[in-house]
Design a protein around this motif. Structure first.
Motif, PDB file in Angstrom:
ATOM      1  N   ASP A 158       0.825  -1.205   0.075  1.00 24.69           N
ATOM      2  CA  ASP A 158       0.022  -0.089   0.162  1.00 24.69           C
ATOM      3  C   ASP A 158       0.972   1.399  -0.105  1.00 24.69           C
ATOM      4  O   ASP A 158       1.980   1.265   0.520  1.00 24.69           O
ATOM      5  CB  ASP A 158      -1.010  -0.042   1.340  1.00 24.69           C
ATOM      6  N   MET A 159       0.410   2.238  -0.647  1.00 22.21           N
ATOM      7  CA  MET A 159       1.285   3.702  -0.644  1.00 22.21           C
ATOM      8  C   MET A 159       1.405   4.193   0.700  1.00 22.21           C
ATOM      9  O   MET A 159       2.238   4.941   0.771  1.00 22.21           O
ATOM     10  CB  MET A 159       0.485   4.519  -1.789  1.00 22.21           C
ATOM     11  N   ARG A 160       0.694   3.830   1.862  1.00 26.03           N
ATOM     12  CA  ARG A 160       0.493   4.402   3.022  1.00 26.03           C
ATOM     13  C   ARG A 160       1.660   3.647   3.974  1.00 26.03           C
ATOM     14  O   ARG A 160       1.805   3.820   5.042  1.00 26.03           O
ATOM     15  CB  ARG A 160      -0.825   4.496   3.555  1.00 26.03           C
ATOM     16  N   ASP A 161       2.242   2.418   3.610  1.00 19.76           N
ATOM     17  CA  ASP A 161       3.101   1.433   4.231  1.00 19.76           C
ATOM     18  C   ASP A 161       4.502   2.114   4.020  1.00 19.76           C
ATOM     19  O   ASP A 161       5.070   1.629   2.998  1.00 19.76           O
ATOM     20  CB  ASP A 161       2.982   0.191   3.552  1.00 19.76           C
ATOM     21  N   ALA A 162       4.769   2.872   5.048  1.00 19.53           N
ATOM     22  CA  ALA A 162       6.268   3.575   4.854  1.00 19.53           C
ATOM     23  C   ALA A 162       7.422   2.607   4.771  1.00 19.53           C
ATOM     24  O   ALA A 162       8.284   2.846   4.225  1.00 19.53           O
ATOM     25  CB  ALA A 162       6.192   4.831   6.023  1.00 19.53           C
ATOM     26  N   GLU A 163       7.223   1.624   5.653  1.00 18.75           N
ATOM     27  CA  GLU A 163       8.281   0.706   5.768  1.00 18.75           C
ATOM     28  C   GLU A 163       8.604  -0.034   4.608  1.00 18.75           C
ATOM     29  O   GLU A 163       9.735  -0.113   4.041  1.00 18.75           O
ATOM     30  CB  GLU A 163       8.044  -0.116   7.157  1.00 18.75           C
ATOM     31  N   ARG A 164       7.544  -0.491   3.993  1.00 19.24           N
ATOM     32  CA  ARG A 164       7.470  -1.103   2.835  1.00 19.24           C
ATOM     33  C   ARG A 164       8.135  -0.314   1.689  1.00 19.24           C
ATOM     34  O   ARG A 164       8.696  -0.816   0.718  1.00 19.24           O
ATOM     35  CB  ARG A 164       6.321  -1.945   2.390  1.00 19.24           C
ATOM     36  N   LEU A 165       7.578   1.019   1.598  1.00 21.28           N
ATOM     37  CA  LEU A 165       8.099   1.727   0.332  1.00 21.28           C
ATOM     38  C   LEU A 165       9.494   2.099   0.446  1.00 21.28           C
ATOM     39  O   LEU A 165      10.042   2.151  -0.503  1.00 21.28           O
ATOM     40  CB  LEU A 165       7.081   2.966   0.654  1.00 21.28           C
ATOM     41  N   GLY A 166       9.979   2.288   1.697  1.00 19.52           N
ATOM     42  CA  GLY A 166      11.352   2.540   2.072  1.00 19.52           C
ATOM     43  C   GLY A 166      12.127   1.398   1.387  1.00 19.52           C
ATOM     44  O   GLY A 166      13.304   1.599   0.787  1.00 19.52           O
ATOM     45  N   ALA A 172       0.704   5.372  -9.085  1.00 19.85           N
ATOM     46  CA  ALA A 172      -0.354   4.959  -8.189  1.00 19.85           C
ATOM     47  C   ALA A 172      -1.432   5.831  -7.614  1.00 19.85           C
ATOM     48  O   ALA A 172      -0.869   7.079  -7.249  1.00 19.85           O
ATOM     49  CB  ALA A 172       0.520   4.386  -6.694  1.00 19.85           C
ATOM     50  N   ALA A 173      -2.601   5.484  -7.875  1.00 21.19           N
ATOM     51  CA  ALA A 173      -3.706   6.521  -7.571  1.00 21.19           C
ATOM     52  C   ALA A 173      -5.013   5.749  -7.603  1.00 21.19           C
ATOM     53  O   ALA A 173      -5.262   5.074  -8.571  1.00 21.19           O
ATOM     54  CB  ALA A 173      -3.445   7.653  -8.316  1.00 21.19           C
ATOM     55  N   GLU A 174      -5.924   6.198  -6.872  1.00 16.97           N
ATOM     56  CA  GLU A 174      -7.537   5.955  -7.075  1.00 16.97           C
ATOM     57  C   GLU A 174      -7.824   6.858  -8.269  1.00 16.97           C
ATOM     58  O   GLU A 174      -7.432   8.232  -8.181  1.00 16.97           O
ATOM     59  CB  GLU A 174      -8.146   6.064  -6.023  1.00 16.97           C
ATOM     60  N   VAL A 175      -8.526   6.358  -9.328  1.00 14.69           N
ATOM     61  CA  VAL A 175      -8.878   7.074 -10.469  1.00 14.69           C
ATOM     62  C   VAL A 175     -10.176   7.031 -10.724  1.00 14.69           C
ATOM     63  O   VAL A 175     -11.001   5.817 -10.967  1.00 14.69           O
ATOM     64  CB  VAL A 175      -8.164   6.365 -11.631  1.00 14.69           C
ATOM     65  N   ASN A 230      -4.539   8.778  -2.642  1.00 11.79           N
ATOM     66  CA  ASN A 230      -3.925   9.816  -3.382  1.00 11.79           C
ATOM     67  C   ASN A 230      -2.862  10.844  -2.894  1.00 11.79           C
ATOM     68  O   ASN A 230      -1.741  11.131  -3.218  1.00 11.79           O
ATOM     69  CB  ASN A 230      -4.815  10.565  -4.409  1.00 11.79           C
ATOM     70  N   ASP A 231      -3.629  11.434  -1.850  1.00  7.22           N
ATOM     71  CA  ASP A 231      -2.853  12.663  -1.168  1.00  7.22           C
ATOM     72  C   ASP A 231      -1.953  12.123  -0.113  1.00  7.22           C
ATOM     73  O   ASP A 231      -0.716  12.464   0.155  1.00  7.22           O
ATOM     74  CB  ASP A 231      -3.812  13.684  -0.478  1.00  7.22           C
ATOM     75  N   LEU A 232      -2.461  11.388   0.819  1.00  2.00           N
ATOM     76  CA  LEU A 232      -1.733  10.839   1.872  1.00  2.00           C
ATOM     77  C   LEU A 232      -0.922   9.729   1.496  1.00  2.00           C
ATOM     78  O   LEU A 232       0.341   9.702   1.678  1.00  2.00           O
ATOM     79  CB  LEU A 232      -2.436  10.164   3.151  1.00  2.00           C
ATOM     80  N   GLY A 233      -0.984   8.871   0.525  1.00  2.00           N
ATOM     81  CA  GLY A 233      -0.204   8.001  -0.020  1.00  2.00           C
ATOM     82  C   GLY A 233       1.005   8.721  -0.717  1.00  2.00           C
ATOM     83  O   GLY A 233       2.192   8.274  -0.710  1.00  2.00           O
ATOM     84  N   THR A 234       0.547   9.818  -1.436  1.00  2.00           N
ATOM     85  CA  THR A 234       1.969  10.711  -2.091  1.00  2.00           C
ATOM     86  C   THR A 234       2.740  11.213  -0.895  1.00  2.00           C
ATOM     87  O   THR A 234       3.989  11.103  -0.888  1.00  2.00           O
ATOM     88  CB  THR A 234       1.380  11.717  -2.753  1.00  2.00           C
ATOM     89  N   ALA A 235       2.275  11.595   0.180  1.00  2.00           N
ATOM     90  CA  ALA A 235       3.031  12.314   1.200  1.00  2.00           C
ATOM     91  C   ALA A 235       3.908  11.227   1.760  1.00  2.00           C
ATOM     92  O   ALA A 235       4.969  11.502   2.268  1.00  2.00           O
ATOM     93  CB  ALA A 235       1.828  12.795   2.291  1.00  2.00           C
ATOM     94  N   VAL A 236       3.233   9.870   1.932  1.00  2.00           N
ATOM     95  CA  VAL A 236       4.120   8.986   2.834  1.00  2.00           C
ATOM     96  C   VAL A 236       5.307   8.708   1.705  1.00  2.00           C
ATOM     97  O   VAL A 236       6.583   8.544   2.223  1.00  2.00           O
ATOM     98  CB  VAL A 236       3.232   7.561   2.996  1.00  2.00           C
ATOM     99  N   LEU A 237       5.088   8.590   0.451  1.00  2.00           N
ATOM    100  CA  LEU A 237       5.991   8.356  -0.562  1.00  2.00           C
ATOM    101  C   LEU A 237       7.277   9.274  -0.359  1.00  2.00           C
ATOM    102  O   LEU A 237       8.576   9.121  -0.467  1.00  2.00           O
ATOM    103  CB  LEU A 237       5.533   8.153  -1.973  1.00  2.00           C
TER     104      LEU A 237
END
Length: 368
Positions: A56-64, A77-80, A96-103
């Motif tokens: 998930d885009m909000r999973d900071a550890e996995r994104l890292g 990545a976005a809901e469309v 979209n917004d929080l997911g981008t912030a976490v990225l």
């Protein structure tokens, strides 16, 4: 060779982009949540040679972990979906917004050289217009009373009609839907981050993307895919308003090339580009062309004569800047690309959810 991360890379555009990047010798990692509405029960086949990480885009550890060692990131990545965004607001803002912030936060420790973010033509609201005297109109919206009365086309304050013209990047933003709001927030977050951390950020405002691989069971995205699902199921494609609204349709392979150029072209950090075909098409005519190509010319579009909340009347791209700065030149026209698209549709399992989509919108009074 460079290492690139593509968020949302298992989706429609992402798979084509990954193939384009691998063919150019890049090392590609795909990060995707595989949302059921888009992917069904699982991911479609990914290009050979890519690494896949589900998350998930909000999973900071996995994104890292996905970002480790990346020279560049393409954020797809976005809901469309304009219509769905008007009632699933938390879902769209969160992804979209929080997911981008976490990225972006995950990038701070080791910022990539470049970040290319997928924005949308929806941020413009209505496209650009010209007055009868040839001058360009300023920011303009349809009046709610006119829409309810079925007066679809725009006019100036004196009631004189306005003519739609190609929309360039200088047209002021006018956010008409929650989806548009989230896409603009993604774009601005990325550009602000880039200035602060020395990352070259490029935003691509995509117009209506079509081609093989688009989700045929997701009624909220892809006009052409929605029409194809209806026609393949023996039903007439449904169109809001009068069908004469104009859009720009750009092939997914052209879009993939635009993203690759945005990754590779030097000296474009901080820039925004329209990515479209540069052509305007009336929606009803697109439906008729597709029905003929699918051998169902008898399925004439069902013109609803009703408006959907968040929709705009006309918007099609001026792509002069992308031509000049990116070297972007569309190679696929809608008229000559429908055959291969239809061939692909015939090999797919089609689920028509158009009626379900209309019901969801009508229950929430989002159709007038």
């Amino acid at each position: 060779m460079s290492k690139l991360l593509v968020t949302g890379g298992a989706g429609f555009i992402g798979r084509h982009l990954a193939a384009e990047l691998v063919a150019r010798g890049h090392d590609v990692t795909i990060y995707d949540a595989l949302i059921e509405q888009v992917h069904g029960e699982g991911a479609a086949d990914l290009p050979e040679g890519v690494e896949f990480l589900r998350g998930d885009m909000r999973d900071a550890e996995r994104l890292g972990r996905a970002l480790a060692g990346c020279d560049a990131v393409v954020h797809l990545a976005a809901e469309v979906g304009v219509g769905q965004s008007m009632y699933e607001i938390t879902r769209y803002v969160g992804a979209n917004d929080l997911g981008t912030a976490v990225l972006l936060e995950a990038m701070i420790a080791a910022p990539p050289r470049r970040l290319v973010v997928a924005s949308s033509m929806s941020v413009y609201g209505e496209g650009a217009y010209r007055r009868g005297d040839g001058s360009r109109a300023g920011a303009i919206r349809r009046r709610a009373a006119d829409v309810k009365a079925g007066r679809w086309d725009l006019s100036d304050d004196a009631g004189a009609p306005l003519a739609p013209i190609p929309t360039d990047e200088e047209k002021p933003v006018d956010l008409a839907s929650i989806y548009a709001l989230t896409k603009y927030a993604q774009e601005r977050q990325a550009l602000i981050f880039g200035e602060a951390y020395g990352v070259e950020v490029v935003a691509l405002r995509l117009f209506n993307v079509f081609g093989a691989g688009q989700a045929l069971s997701n009624p909220y995205t892809g006009v052409l895919a929605n029409f194809a699902s209806r026609i393949a199921s023996g039903a007439a494609p449904t169109i809001f308003e009068d069908g004469r609204q104009k859009r720009d349709f750009v092939h997914v392979e052209d879009v993939a090339r635009a993203f690759r150029l945005a990754c590779e072209t030097p000296g474009i950090g901080g820039e925004i580009f329209n990515i479209g075909s540069g052509q305007a098409y009336e929606i009803a005519e697109v439906a008729r062309l597709l029905a003929r190509e699918m051998g169902r010319a008898d399925l004439r579009p069902e013109i609803l004569g009703r408006a959907r909340s968040g929709d705009i009347r006309n918007c099609f791209a001026d792509i002069s800047k992308a031509r000049e700065r990116l070297g972007f030149r569309p190679e696929h026209r809608l008229e000559t690309s429908l055959g291969p698209f239809v061939d692909w549709v015939r090999g797919e399992t089609v689920v028509d959810r158009g009626a379900e989509m209309r019901r969801h919108l009508e229950e929430r009074r989002l159709v007038s």
